[in-house]
Design a protein around this motif. Structure first.
Motif: not given
Length: 147
Positions: A36, A102-103, A108-111, A137
Motif C-alpha cells: 500500500c 484486487s485489494s 488501499c484499493t486503487h491499483l 495499491y
C-alpha cells in the motif's frame, strides 16, 4: 500358503513401479509482495505497508507442452503471495504472467500506476523461485500528512 493382498504390499508395489520409471520431476515457484503506497507518491517510504492477507494475485503460466495453468494466490501475514508447482520436467512452465486482481484492504484499493501485470519467461532450474516486482495499491485520497 495363500497370498493375501495387504495395504502394505500395495504401497510397496506402487513405490517399486514409480522408482522403476524414474520420472524426472521439476518444481517451480513464483512469489512477490503487494504494498500500500499510502501517499500515492510511487516510492516506498516509512508510511507505506504491505497488504497483509488482503490482496489477491493471479498467475497464469504456459507450459512447455502448451497447457495453460491458472493460479490464484492471496497475500500472507507478510504481504507476500506464493505459487508453487511440481510437475514432470517436460511439462514445466515456459512463460508466466502475474497480475494483481484486487485489494480487500479498507483504505488501499486503487491499483497504482505500472502495477497492471508482469510477463516473464521462466527458465530457472528446478527448486528455484522467480520474484516478481511488488504490486502497488494506493488509497482513493491520500492522508493530509502526505501533502
Amino acid at each position: 500358503m495363500e497370498f493375501k493382498w495387504t495395504p502394505l504390499f500395495s504401497a510397496a508395489l506402487c513405490f517399486t513401479i514409480l522408482m522403476s520409471h524414474r520420472v524426472s520431476g521439476w518444481t517451480g515457484e513464483i512469489h512477490g509482495r503487494v504494498v500500500c503506497d499510502v501517499c500515492g507518491d510511487s516510492s516506498i517510504g516509512p508510511e507505506d505497508h504491505v497488504l497483509r492477507g488482503s490482496a489477491e494475485v493471479a498467475v497464469l503460466c504456459i507450459t512447455k507442452s502448451g497447457e495453460v495453468l491458472n493460479y490464484q494466490a492471496f497475500t500472507n501475514a507478510n504481504g507476500i503471495y506464493n505459487v508453487a508447482e511440481t510437475m514432470p520436467e517436460s511439462e514445466r512452465w515456459d512463460a508466466c504472467l502475474a497480475r494483481p486482481i484486487s485489494s480487500f484492504h479498507h483504505h488501499c484499493t486503487h491499483l497504482g500506476d505500472g502495477s497492471t501485470g508482469v510477463k516473464f519467461g521462466y527458465t530457472l532450474p528446478s527448486g528455484h523461485s522467480h520474484t516478481v516486482k511488488p504490486f502497488v495499491y494506493r488509497p482513493a485520497v491520500a492522508p493530509t500528512y502526505c501533502i
